[in-house]
Design an enzyme around this catalytic site. Structure first.
Site, PDB file in Angstrom:
ATOM      1  N   LEU A   8       0.832  -1.202   0.000  1.00  0.00           N
ATOM      2  CA  LEU A   8       0.000   0.000   0.000  1.00  0.00           C
ATOM      3  C   LEU A   8       0.865   1.250   0.000  1.00  0.00           C
ATOM      4  O   LEU A   8       0.621   2.207   0.721  1.00  0.00           O
ATOM      5  CB  LEU A   8      -0.936  -0.011   1.218  1.00  0.00           C
ATOM      6  CG  LEU A   8      -1.851  -1.233   1.315  1.00  0.00           C
ATOM      7  CD1 LEU A   8      -2.588  -1.253   2.638  1.00  0.00           C
ATOM      8  CD2 LEU A   8      -2.829  -1.284   0.146  1.00  0.00           C
ATOM      9  N   GLY A  12       0.208   1.539  -4.697  1.00  0.00           N
ATOM     10  CA  GLY A  12      -0.735   0.591  -4.129  1.00  0.00           C
ATOM     11  C   GLY A  12      -1.829   1.246  -3.319  1.00  0.00           C
ATOM     12  O   GLY A  12      -3.005   0.854  -3.401  1.00  0.00           O
ATOM     13  N   ASN A  86       6.843  -3.904 -10.934  1.00  0.00           N
ATOM     14  CA  ASN A  86       7.742  -3.803 -12.092  1.00  0.00           C
ATOM     15  C   ASN A  86       8.721  -4.967 -12.136  1.00  0.00           C
ATOM     16  O   ASN A  86       9.922  -4.788 -12.337  1.00  0.00           O
ATOM     17  CB  ASN A  86       8.504  -2.471 -12.068  1.00  0.00           C
ATOM     18  CG  ASN A  86       7.669  -1.327 -12.608  1.00  0.00           C
ATOM     19  OD1 ASN A  86       6.780  -1.525 -13.444  1.00  0.00           O
ATOM     20  ND2 ASN A  86       7.931  -0.129 -12.127  1.00  0.00           N
ATOM     21  N   SER A 112       1.053   1.468 -15.498  1.00  0.00           N
ATOM     22  CA  SER A 112       1.633   2.789 -15.715  1.00  0.00           C
ATOM     23  C   SER A 112       0.634   3.855 -15.298  1.00  0.00           C
ATOM     24  O   SER A 112      -0.561   3.731 -15.533  1.00  0.00           O
ATOM     25  CB  SER A 112       1.996   2.982 -17.191  1.00  0.00           C
ATOM     26  OG  SER A 112       2.547   4.268 -17.405  1.00  0.00           O
ATOM     27  N   LYS A 166       5.517  -3.673 -20.328  1.00  0.00           N
ATOM     28  CA  LYS A 166       5.797  -2.555 -19.423  1.00  0.00           C
ATOM     29  C   LYS A 166       7.275  -2.195 -19.434  1.00  0.00           C
ATOM     30  O   LYS A 166       7.646  -1.021 -19.339  1.00  0.00           O
ATOM     31  CB  LYS A 166       5.347  -2.911 -18.002  1.00  0.00           C
ATOM     32  CG  LYS A 166       5.597  -1.813 -16.946  1.00  0.00           C
ATOM     33  CD  LYS A 166       4.938  -0.495 -17.307  1.00  0.00           C
ATOM     34  CE  LYS A 166       4.806   0.460 -16.141  1.00  0.00           C
ATOM     35  NZ  LYS A 166       5.975   0.662 -15.319  1.00  0.00           N
ATOM     36  N   GLU A 173      10.023   5.521 -22.281  1.00  0.00           N
ATOM     37  CA  GLU A 173       9.907   6.650 -21.352  1.00  0.00           C
ATOM     38  C   GLU A 173      11.264   7.294 -21.093  1.00  0.00           C
ATOM     39  O   GLU A 173      11.381   8.530 -21.046  1.00  0.00           O
ATOM     40  CB  GLU A 173       9.296   6.114 -20.055  1.00  0.00           C
ATOM     41  CG  GLU A 173       9.055   7.096 -18.951  1.00  0.00           C
ATOM     42  CD  GLU A 173       8.550   6.351 -17.722  1.00  0.00           C
ATOM     43  OE1 GLU A 173       9.340   6.191 -16.763  1.00  0.00           O
ATOM     44  OE2 GLU A 173       7.386   5.919 -17.720  1.00  0.00           O
TER      45      GLU A 173
END
Length: 299
Positions: A8, A12, A86, A112, A166, A173
């Site tokens: 979290l 999260g 990731n 993302s 990803k 990116e």
């Protein structure tokens, strides 16, 4: 519908809120007592009705692998684990095999959106069996941006495909951020340009280089003119390296992504770079990644 969410933190925690807002019950676990709903992964399992869905959102590498190992012991046949962190795509087959031996399904999902995902929604890239992805679709629909599903969600392929997609997304990116950073440095170096931030802002609507990253660069410059409060020291979290490794494996000449990655390495050496200050500021804007204050980098 209900689900468990492990981790979290920056993303999260916001994901939990967005999923709850969609009417899905979320039971969260985190080592920090002030944010967790249960005290352990075993308690998380007990709090959910079978068949369960548990989303793992913890740092990649051993933290994720150890979490999956623990879940393989606490969950039951028919349950489903989703790794939304990731992780390197090569970990996915290992995780899937471990869980499959216990009758537990597995999906890898690249996410993302950074710290802005709560408001804007998250781009999602999934790998796994079609039936498993369909089972979790209400969760994916809660997280993705509004509008047509295909504009923010893809079932990219079998296990590993989501994290592979990803990884390449994050490699791109790297290149985009560095191009904006270099453009900023060139503008800033030219005396004819008296309003650098305004010039960049004028590019955010109607031009062929407009993007959310460009908007975030303008925002960073408005908050810290000249980026005077941060150093050019820029970290990398792994995905750019993995993308370059894959480019080498497939004999793809990834010139831009490789150069952007190596520039980050150079930023950790002596000297300074306005372009890399811009890259560091962008990482902080979209992902909440920490920046190194200028004073700290000079010590």
């Amino acid at each position: 519908m209900q689900m468990g969410l492990v981790g979290l933190g920056k993303m999260g925690g916001f994901m939990r809120t967005r999923i709850k807002d969609a009417g899905i019950e979320v039971v969260g676990f985190d080592p920090r007592p002030e944010v967790t709903d249960v005290g352990s992964l075993a308690e998380l399992t007990e709090a959910l009705d079978a068949p369960r869905i548990v989303w793992v959102m913890v740092p990649s590498g051993e933290p994720t692998r150890s979490t999956v190992r623990t879940l393989s012991e606490t969950l039951s046949p028919g349950d489903l684990v989703i790794d939304g962190g990731n992780s390197k795509y090569t970990d996915d087959a290992i995780n899937a095999e471990l869980l499959s031996a216990k009758g537990i399904s597995y999906i890898d999902c690249g996410v993302s959106g950074g710290v802005w995902g709560l408001e804007n929604g998250y781009g999602l890239m999934c790998g796994g069996a079609k039936a498993d992805v369909e089972r979790a679709m209400p969760i994916f629909d809660a997280l993705r941006p509004p509008g047509e599903r295909a504009d923010g969600f893809v079932h990219a392929g079998q296990v590993g495909a989501g994290h592979y997609a990803k990884m390449v997304h994050n490699g791109i990116e790297y290149g985009l951020m560095h191009a904006y950073g270099e453009g900023y440095e060139i503008l800033d170096a030219e005396p004819l340009i008296e309003d650098v931030t305004g010039t960049l802002r004028a590019w955010t609507n109607g031009t062929v280089v407009r993007s959310w990253l460009l908007e975030l660069l303008v925002k960073a410059l408005q908050e810290d003119p000249g980026l005077a409060e941060i150093s050019d020291y820029t970290t990398d979290s792994g995905e750019g390296r993995w993308t370059v490794e894959e480019a080498i494996r497939h004999s793809v000449p990834a010139n831009v992504i490789s150069a952007a990655l190596f520039a980050r390495f150079a930023s950790r050496q002596e000297g300074g770079s306005p372009a890399l200050k811009a890259v560091s500021a962008l990482r902080n804007q979209f992902g909440g990644h920490s920046v190194v204050p200028k004073s700290a980098s000079s010590q």
